[in-house]
Design a protein around this motif. Structure first.
Motif, PDB file in Angstrom:
ATOM      1  N   ALA A 243      51.402  -2.527  23.130  1.00 18.19           N
ATOM      2  CA  ALA A 243      49.982  -2.630  23.473  1.00 18.19           C
ATOM      3  C   ALA A 243      49.190  -1.492  22.821  1.00 18.19           C
ATOM      4  O   ALA A 243      48.080  -1.695  22.321  1.00 18.19           O
ATOM      5  N   GLU A 244      49.766  -0.306  22.808  1.00 23.12           N
ATOM      6  CA  GLU A 244      49.076   0.831  22.159  1.00 23.12           C
ATOM      7  C   GLU A 244      48.973   0.604  20.652  1.00 23.12           C
ATOM      8  O   GLU A 244      48.015   1.049  20.017  1.00 23.12           O
ATOM      9  N   ALA A 245      49.974  -0.074  20.080  1.00 25.36           N
ATOM     10  CA  ALA A 245      49.916  -0.384  18.646  1.00 25.36           C
ATOM     11  C   ALA A 245      48.753  -1.325  18.370  1.00 25.36           C
ATOM     12  O   ALA A 245      48.048  -1.180  17.362  1.00 25.36           O
ATOM     13  N   ALA A 246      48.538  -2.267  19.270  1.00 29.82           N
ATOM     14  CA  ALA A 246      47.409  -3.184  19.115  1.00 29.82           C
ATOM     15  C   ALA A 246      46.095  -2.395  19.147  1.00 29.82           C
ATOM     16  O   ALA A 246      45.211  -2.610  18.313  1.00 29.82           O
ATOM     17  N   LEU A 247      45.986  -1.467  20.095  1.00 23.43           N
ATOM     18  CA  LEU A 247      44.765  -0.654  20.200  1.00 23.43           C
ATOM     19  C   LEU A 247      44.559   0.183  18.934  1.00 23.43           C
ATOM     20  O   LEU A 247      43.450   0.308  18.435  1.00 23.43           O
ATOM     21  N   LEU A 248      45.662   0.753  18.436  1.00 26.53           N
ATOM     22  CA  LEU A 248      45.559   1.562  17.212  1.00 26.53           C
ATOM     23  C   LEU A 248      45.024   0.705  16.063  1.00 26.53           C
ATOM     24  O   LEU A 248      44.117   1.112  15.333  1.00 26.53           O
ATOM     25  N   ALA A 249      45.575  -0.499  15.932  1.00 30.54           N
ATOM     26  CA  ALA A 249      45.169  -1.383  14.831  1.00 30.54           C
ATOM     27  C   ALA A 249      43.692  -1.759  14.953  1.00 30.54           C
ATOM     28  O   ALA A 249      42.961  -1.779  13.962  1.00 30.54           O
ATOM     29  N   LEU A 250      43.253  -2.047  16.172  1.00 29.57           N
ATOM     30  CA  LEU A 250      41.851  -2.419  16.384  1.00 29.57           C
ATOM     31  C   LEU A 250      40.928  -1.273  15.992  1.00 29.57           C
ATOM     32  O   LEU A 250      39.894  -1.460  15.356  1.00 29.57           O
ATOM     33  N   ARG A 251      41.341  -0.066  16.372  1.00 28.45           N
ATOM     34  CA  ARG A 251      40.551   1.118  16.072  1.00 28.45           C
ATOM     35  C   ARG A 251      40.558   1.394  14.562  1.00 28.45           C
ATOM     36  O   ARG A 251      39.530   1.686  13.964  1.00 28.45           O
ATOM     37  N   HIS A 252      41.736   1.298  13.974  1.00 27.19           N
ATOM     38  CA  HIS A 252      41.912   1.637  12.568  1.00 27.19           C
ATOM     39  C   HIS A 252      41.135   0.687  11.656  1.00 27.19           C
ATOM     40  O   HIS A 252      40.508   1.108  10.688  1.00 27.19           O
ATOM     41  N   THR A 253      41.181  -0.592  11.952  1.00 26.04           N
ATOM     42  CA  THR A 253      40.547  -1.578  11.066  1.00 26.04           C
ATOM     43  C   THR A 253      39.106  -1.864  11.475  1.00 26.04           C
ATOM     44  O   THR A 253      38.374  -2.501  10.720  1.00 26.04           O
ATOM     45  N   ARG A 254      38.722  -1.423  12.642  1.00 25.49           N
ATOM     46  CA  ARG A 254      37.401  -1.737  13.219  1.00 25.49           C
ATOM     47  C   ARG A 254      37.151  -3.242  13.260  1.00 25.49           C
ATOM     48  O   ARG A 254      36.047  -3.726  12.995  1.00 25.49           O
ATOM     49  N   ARG A 255      38.201  -3.996  13.530  1.00 27.23           N
ATOM     50  CA  ARG A 255      38.071  -5.446  13.682  1.00 27.23           C
ATOM     51  C   ARG A 255      38.353  -5.766  15.151  1.00 27.23           C
ATOM     52  O   ARG A 255      38.671  -4.868  15.921  1.00 27.23           O
ATOM     53  N   ASN A 256      38.261  -7.074  15.501  1.00 23.68           N
ATOM     54  CA  ASN A 256      38.438  -7.314  16.939  1.00 23.68           C
ATOM     55  C   ASN A 256      39.391  -8.443  17.300  1.00 23.68           C
ATOM     56  O   ASN A 256      39.396  -8.919  18.421  1.00 23.68           O
ATOM     57  N   LYS A 257      40.204  -8.835  16.320  1.00 24.15           N
ATOM     58  CA  LYS A 257      41.135  -9.926  16.639  1.00 24.15           C
ATOM     59  C   LYS A 257      42.584  -9.488  16.403  1.00 24.15           C
ATOM     60  O   LYS A 257      42.891  -8.825  15.412  1.00 24.15           O
ATOM     61  N   ILE A 258      43.462  -9.903  17.328  1.00 27.37           N
ATOM     62  CA  ILE A 258      44.887  -9.602  17.193  1.00 27.37           C
ATOM     63  C   ILE A 258      45.647 -10.927  17.201  1.00 27.37           C
ATOM     64  O   ILE A 258      45.402 -11.769  18.072  1.00 27.37           O
TER      65      ILE A 258
END
Lengths: 449, 507
Positions: free
Chosen positions: A141-156
């Motif tokens: 779940a934290e990896a998902a948050l990191l990815a959202l933050r890093h890419t500034r996108r909103n879909k997983i």
């Protein structure tokens, strides 16, 4: 009074006198009187012998793997743990220490974290690893948050063959914002459905989260998929069973950006699923965004090589609401278990355990596939787990009858996937001999005949 | 003591091994015939090859480079470094607790389920709450759970504009981090001149957008928030919720209960108040307790009892969901259960009383030499300031490092952020008067040293294997793995040694 409390009555009265009061009550006058309680309604304390008896009786009420032969896996595995692991964890200097904020007083913990980071990075094929997260699910779940933050996108995008508890935890963690989570199905062989993936993969996607071996035990080849994911600027997050990396390529070797998972297989007992350890490893590009603690090597005032917590500007105790993660307490002692386990196993031992698991599960799969009324569901390569379908007898009937043989014969997959109500997820590790597996197969034969 | 302990990698030698594994009696055909080439790993992995006796000496030697509760006084404020009873360790390792799988049938797990149910009952009674989830793995995990409950509660009532979470400026860093992680807007409340929440400021910040206030009580300065009844009324009057950060619950056992103070949600740190070991950073457990109106949102599953039979209750339709896989840090929960069962109601009360007596005693004994910013009795911990020493050029970090030379772990320093040169001291109830007196003696010695040779203190500690790691270098050129280390040796430049101390520490 308790043997855990060193103050004597004399000490207490002397200290109170020193403080200029006659009674303890005078020390707590700031606590409004109407909030104070006079008593707690809990039982009187037990002496150590009574307590040992009572607790042991509770433990013995459970059926453990000493009572039953277990073929349960699904994210929590029974493995052989060398004696050295528990002995090192039981050093009071390790387990009664705090987080190593004071480097001079914590070189033992800091160096073992550094060694753990080194070995986990190597095993997963990543560049660096943190000092641990709570468990595999929360790390994912934290990896998902990191990815959202890093890419500034909103879909997983999440593979539907990712552990159901992990998917549920991602859902929970992401529910605070307007993020979109889309699940990708599996294909007939048990691999990620590429057609559905390609249809969903666009420039709004922050990450694709996959698992290998996946929840059905199938080892997947994500090399080409990772290229596609990178083409749209998204990250590939891989949840892996670290012990499978002895035999199969580590996620770093096929291009994953973040490798996470449950490290329980590395020297930690099952203990009803916790405490174990989430691991979190990344490529260099994400170094300053990784959650949790990192130990780094440096030198001291006298030029001696030493270790310290580093890149702390990422963390909550410095950044408060601007921190990338809120994690503080982690699973350090279990990371030490993994460290000692990996040191003891070395490359040869890790390979051996990994191969044993593979061969053992392969044998069991082949034998069970020959039992009348059973069929293997997915044809893909498996590691130490696989799915079988029972065509005539219900899963609950099988499980009930296996009790007579003192066998926990796999996880009822219908618990997690309604389409697999007639299936069992079965796991075999190095804890089982060929004779053990034959006993299980024979029991199944009897039940299904 | 060796200054440098070799890395386990540096002990490695081809031909040695530290494992003893069974031979496989399965299909012995070449593995490359069984595993597709595209999936198979090259067996050359950089993991060490070391024999078992060498490994034992390596890790035992490393352990001896740590300070720990078993070997040192560890008055690290806000972290409650109390004694970790040995029976806890034995119990958690019982076969029937350690070697059970979370997906076993319920009838094979009745012992552990009863233990969890009884632990929950005790925690409810101790805190005055109506139900607990035992799932969160740590305090911050509990806070995150709390934030999720807050959101679910408001939204279920159709109250969609509650975006603000209030935290005092003295709060733990995890409070604002947890609120922000879950998408809340963090609003900071000032402390007043008494070191407590500034009630007037609080009232000026709250409105129909207030989701909740997160509060530690006693607060991180070790002071009881004596306006708590007005605080709770103010928050509840605007429709907000009150969240209790249980980091300091060690002050209140059998004295007062957050549930009676009006808190709606509580997390406990079992690794603080309930004696489970800190493990060098974890694992902990952060159970979350709630009042009735929040029970419908608790994570799944809960333990349910009917006629003496225990089962997992997965049927919680409005649940926030799962916070992790499976059920929680069970081994930690077993330890806390044993702790409570041993102390019982009288013992628990004595725990908090002794913790408070010890803290006040230390405060009284050192306050002449180290400034104590807020007057009056403290609860289980207090904050002192190296203000007089600062004038001499000696900082909290220097005092902290010098304490190590005397075999005493440093207090928490530079926290809370609102107190300059802060040293947060928490002795706990498991220290003897003799230990406290020794600590006082050492603190007074250091106060003298600050006057006599302030410069020298910048170089403390003098007696340990290392002194003042270069933090700047560590962050500028991070060496985080053995691989990085080997690469760095290939292009080794000269390094500047910094004498700046470690930054903020907070439990």
């Amino acid at each position: 009074m308790s043997n855990w409390l060193p103050l004597t009555e004399t000490d207490r009265s002397e200290m109170l006198k020193e403080l200029g009061v006659d009674s303890f009550e005078q020390l707590i006058e700031f606590v409004p009187k109407d909030l104070r309680i006079s008593d707690l309604n809990i039982p009187d304390g037990l002496n150590e012998l009574e307590l040992m008896r009572k607790t042991k009786a509770l433990a013995q009420t459970n059926q453990s793997t000493s009572d039953f032969m277990s073929y349960l896996g699904a994210g929590c595995y029974e493995h052989f743990i060398p004696s050295i692991v528990n002995h090192m964890l039981s050093r009071g200097e390790f387990y009664t220490a705090y987080t190593p904020y004071q480097a001079e007083a914590s070189q033992g913990t800091l160096q073992t974290i550094f060694e753990y980071q080194s070995m986990m990075s190597e095993l997963t094929g990543m560049d660096l690893s943190n000092a641990s997260n709570y468990d595999g699910a929360s790390a994912t779940a934290e990896a998902a948050l990191l990815a959202l933050r890093h890419t500034r996108r909103n879909k997983i995008l999440v593979s539907k063959s990712l552990h159901p508890d992990y998917r549920s935890t991602i859902q929970t963690y992401l529910s605070g914002d307007d993020y979109v989570i889309e699940e990708i199905n599996w294909s007939e062989k048990g691999f990620l459905d590429q057609t559905q993936l390609l249809a969903s993969l666009d420039k709004e996607v922050a990450a694709l989260i996959v698992q290998t071996p996946n929840f059905f035990g199938v080892v997947e080849d994500f090399e080409k998929i990772t290229e596609k994911v990178h083409e749209v600027g998204a990250l590939l997050v891989a949840a892996v069973n670290p012990i499978s990396c002895g035999l199969f390529k580590g996620p770093g070797q096929w291009g994953a950006d973040i490798a996470v998972g449950e490290g329980q297989s590395l020297g930690v007992p099952m203990a009803l699923g916790g405490p174990a350890l989430g691991f979190f490893a990344v490529k260099k590009a994400l170094m300053r965004k990784i959650p949790g603690r990192l130990a780094g090597m440096t030198t001291d005032r006298n030029g001696n090589r030493c270790f310290t917590l580093t890149l702390q500007a990422r963390e909550q105790h410095i950044r408060r609401e601007k921190a990338g993660s809120n994690i503080c307490t982690n699973q350090a002692l279990l990371a030490l278990a993994a460290c000692v386990y990996l040191s003891a196993m070395g490359k040869e031992g890790v390979r051996k355990v990994s191969e044993y698991n593979f061969r053992s599960a392969l044998y069991l799969k082949e034998q069970l596939s020959k039992v009348k009324g059973l069929e293997i569901v997915f044809s893909g390569t498996s590691f130490n787990e696989f799915v079988i379908r029972s065509k005539n007898v219900s899963v609950s009937d099988i499980q009930k009858q296996l009790k007579d043989f003192k066998i926990f014969g796999g996880v009822d997959l219908g618990r997690f996937y309604s389409e697999f109500k007639d299936c069992l997820l079965i796991c075999a590790t190095e804890t089982k001999t060929k004779e053990d597996l034959d006993k299980f197969v024979n029991a199944m034969k009897q039940i299904l005949s | 003591m060796n200054k440098e302990t070799p890395l386990v990698y540096e002990l490695s030698q081809e031909g040695k091994k530290g494992f003893s594994l069974p031979h496989s009696h399965f299909d012995s055909s070449d593995i490359s015939k069984l595993v597709p080439e595209s999936l198979m790993r090259d067996p050359e992995m950089d993991l060490p090859s070391v024999s078992e006796p060498e490994l034992v000496r390596h890790y035992v030697n490393l352990s001896q480079k740590n300070f720990s509760v078993d070997t040192n006084f560890y008055p690290l404020g806000s972290c409650t470094m109390k004694y970790n009873p040995k029976i806890n360790e034995d119990a958690a390792r019982f076969d029937g607790f350690a070697n059970i799988h979370p997906l076993q049938p319920e009838d094979s797990l009745q012992g552990i389920m009863k233990l969890l149910f009884d632990l929950e009952s005790s925690l409810k009674e101790i805190t005055g709450m109506d139900r607990f989830t035992l799932q969160p793995a740590a305090g911050a995990h509990g806070e995150l759970c709390g934030m999720m409950l807050v959101k679910s509660y408001h939204e279920a009532r159709g109250d969609m504009k509650r975006k603000n979470v209030l935290v005092p400026d003295s709060s733990h860093g995890t409070n604002p981090a947890s609120a922000a992680l879950f998408g809340f807007n963090v609003v900071e409340v000032k402390s007043d001149e008494r070191g407590r929440v500034d009630l007037a400021h609080l009232k000026s910040l709250i409105n129909d957008e207030t989701a909740c206030l997160m509060l530690t009580n006693p607060n991180t300065i070790g002071l009881f928030e004596d306006d708590i009844q007005q605080i709770q009324k103010a928050i509840h009057d605007v429709g907000g919720l009150l969240y209790y950060d249980g980091a300091n619950m060690n002050a209140l056992l059998g004295i007062a209960r957050p549930g009676d103070m009006g808190f709606d949600i509580v997390h406990l740190n079992l690794h603080k108040t309930f004696s489970t070991p800190h493990g060098g950073g974890g694992p902990g457990a952060g159970p979350v307790g709630v009042k009735k109106h929040l029970i419908p949102y608790l994570p799944t599953p809960l333990v349910k009892e009917e006629k003496g039979v225990y089962s997992w209750d997965e049927d919680i339709p409005d649940s926030i969901g799962k916070l992790r896989a499976f059920l929680g840090n069970i081994g930690v929960l077993v330890r806390a259960y044993v702790y409570i069962a041993h102390l019982g109601r009288e013992g628990l009360k004595q725990v908090s009383q002794d913790a408070i007596i010890n803290a006040n005693y230390l405060k009284k004994k050192i306050e002449e030499h180290f400034t104590v910013p807020f007057p009056g009795f403290c609860m289980h911990e207090f904050v002192a300031q190296a203000v007089k020493q600062n004038d001499l050029g000696v900082h909290a970090t220097d005092i902290a490092k010098r304490l190590l030379d005397f075999g005493i772990h440093a207090p928490t320093i530079y926290f809370p952020l609102i107190v300059a040169e802060a040293m947060m001291i928490e002795p706990t109830e498991t220290e003897s008067k003799a230990t406290l007196d020794q600590f006082v003696k050492v603190m007074l010695t250091i106060a003298d040293e600050a006057v006599e040779f302030p410069e020298r203190l910048h170089e403390a500690p003098f007696t340990l294997a290392i002194s003042r790691p270069d933090e700047v270098k560590a962050a500028r050129n991070p060496i985080l793995t053995y691989k990085d280390y080997r690469a760095s040796k290939d292009n080794n430049g000269s390094s500047s040694i910094s004498t700046t101390g470690v930054p903020v520490h907070a439990g």
